[in-house]
Design a protein around this motif. Structure first.
Motif, PDB file in Angstrom:
ATOM      1  N   UNK A  32     -55.511 -17.678 -12.158  1.00  0.00           N
ATOM      2  CA  UNK A  32     -54.140 -17.309 -11.788  1.00  0.00           C
ATOM      3  C   UNK A  32     -53.130 -18.116 -12.592  1.00  0.00           C
ATOM      4  N   UNK A  33     -53.404 -19.399 -12.778  1.00  0.00           N
ATOM      5  CA  UNK A  33     -52.504 -20.268 -13.531  1.00  0.00           C
ATOM      6  C   UNK A  33     -52.378 -19.816 -14.984  1.00  0.00           C
ATOM      7  N   UNK A  34     -53.455 -19.286 -15.536  1.00  0.00           N
ATOM      8  CA  UNK A  34     -53.442 -18.860 -16.944  1.00  0.00           C
ATOM      9  C   UNK A  34     -52.533 -17.652 -17.175  1.00  0.00           C
ATOM     10  N   UNK A  35     -52.334 -16.862 -16.132  1.00  0.00           N
ATOM     11  CA  UNK A  35     -51.548 -15.623 -16.221  1.00  0.00           C
ATOM     12  C   UNK A  35     -52.058 -14.711 -17.335  1.00  0.00           C
ATOM     13  N   UNK A  36     -53.387 -14.687 -17.479  1.00  0.00           N
ATOM     14  CA  UNK A  36     -54.005 -13.826 -18.488  1.00  0.00           C
ATOM     15  C   UNK A  36     -54.997 -12.856 -17.857  1.00  0.00           C
ATOM     16  N   UNK A 103     -48.092 -28.215 -10.005  1.00  0.00           N
ATOM     17  CA  UNK A 103     -47.443 -29.535  -9.985  1.00  0.00           C
ATOM     18  C   UNK A 103     -47.910 -30.390 -11.152  1.00  0.00           C
ATOM     19  N   UNK A 104     -49.192 -30.315 -11.459  1.00  0.00           N
ATOM     20  CA  UNK A 104     -49.746 -31.099 -12.565  1.00  0.00           C
ATOM     21  C   UNK A 104     -49.146 -30.689 -13.906  1.00  0.00           C
ATOM     22  N   UNK A 105     -49.018 -29.364 -14.103  1.00  0.00           N
ATOM     23  CA  UNK A 105     -48.517 -28.843 -15.374  1.00  0.00           C
ATOM     24  C   UNK A 105     -46.993 -28.734 -15.401  1.00  0.00           C
ATOM     25  N   UNK A 106     -46.364 -28.976 -14.256  1.00  0.00           N
ATOM     26  CA  UNK A 106     -44.912 -28.829 -14.195  1.00  0.00           C
ATOM     27  C   UNK A 106     -44.481 -27.382 -14.295  1.00  0.00           C
ATOM     28  N   UNK A 107     -45.323 -26.495 -13.799  1.00  0.00           N
ATOM     29  CA  UNK A 107     -45.058 -25.057 -13.873  1.00  0.00           C
ATOM     30  C   UNK A 107     -46.244 -24.347 -14.494  1.00  0.00           C
ATOM     31  N   UNK A 108     -46.072 -23.074 -14.781  1.00  0.00           N
ATOM     32  CA  UNK A 108     -47.142 -22.295 -15.414  1.00  0.00           C
ATOM     33  C   UNK A 108     -47.116 -22.549 -16.919  1.00  0.00           C
ATOM     34  N   UNK A 109     -48.241 -22.949 -17.519  1.00  0.00           N
ATOM     35  CA  UNK A 109     -48.274 -23.225 -18.969  1.00  0.00           C
ATOM     36  C   UNK A 109     -47.847 -22.007 -19.791  1.00  0.00           C
ATOM     37  N   UNK A 110     -47.071 -22.255 -20.833  1.00  0.00           N
ATOM     38  CA  UNK A 110     -46.606 -21.174 -21.697  1.00  0.00           C
ATOM     39  C   UNK A 110     -47.355 -21.125 -23.027  1.00  0.00           C
TER      40      UNK A 110
END
Length: 210
Positions: A32-36, A103-110
């Motif tokens: 889900x975090x990857x948004x891929x 929280x670790x990434x400060x948002x969804x990685x771009x």
């Protein structure tokens, strides 16, 4: 009756099943975090939950209750502690870990490379979790039971034939509902089976048999 059931399956299998669901939820959260893209069923549930304005964990329980009705009617022997844990707790496990990652990434990685790396990590973690949960053999998740029920009642296709059809329908619903069907979805489609088989052989079965 419950006491006899838990005594029969043993604490070891229960722990393996619980840990399997934790790793499964962790894997889903990384996808889900990857948004891929993600496995079709999770993607479908997340997309529909978004459209309906219902929290993912709650909506997942509602969907599983509907599927559980089918499982009770046509595959009651597949129901166990693992069925209940997967149906009721997986959504909360996913949300718990997803919140931590954000929280670790400060948002969804771009960054594309980071997101691709997340997909690679997710498929390994998710496969490991599925392997543990399935090898524990203390109940089949409602969605997973559908293919098993179909092959039991209709022998026209092998298990994976029904599974592919189910996943294809879920992916289409996900896409039409505005969800992401992408690289992660393809990785799940082609990678889950081999990785689960690897973990079954080299870890989960050995752990259960110890």
């Amino acid at each position: 009756m419950l006491k006899q059931y838990f005594k029969r399956i043993g604490a070891k299998r229960m722990v393996i099943m619980l840990l399997g669901n934790v790793f499964l939820g962790m894997g889903v959260s990384i996808f889900k975090l990857s948004e891929m893209g993600i496995d079709p069923f999770s993607g479908m549930v997340m997309a529909l939950a978004e459209v309906l304005g219902i929290g993912y964990p709650v909506f997942l329980i509602l969907v599983n209750l509907v599927l559980l009705f089918v499982e009770v009617k046509f595959g009651r022997e597949m129901i166990g502690a693992g069925t209940v844990v997967n149906a009721c707790l997986l959504g909360y496990i996913v949300t718990f870990f997803y919140t931590i990652w954000v929280r670790m990434f400060g948002g969804v990685p771009q960054n594309f490379a980071v997101r691709l790396a997340l997909v690679c990590i997710a498929i390994i973690v998710m496969s490991f979790g599925v392997s543990m949960y399935q090898t524990a053999d203390v109940g089949v998740a409602p969605w997973d039971s559908l293919s098993l029920i179909l092959i039991k009642r209709h022998h026209k296709l092998p298990y994976f034939g029904y599974r592919i059809i189910g996943d294809a329908i879920a992916a289409l619903v996900c896409w039409f509902a505005g969800g992401i069907v992408g690289i992660g979805t393809a990785v799940c489609a082609f990678g889950l089976g081999p990785f689960i088989s690897f973990f079954d052989t080299h870890f989960s079965k050995k752990l259960v048999e110890k």
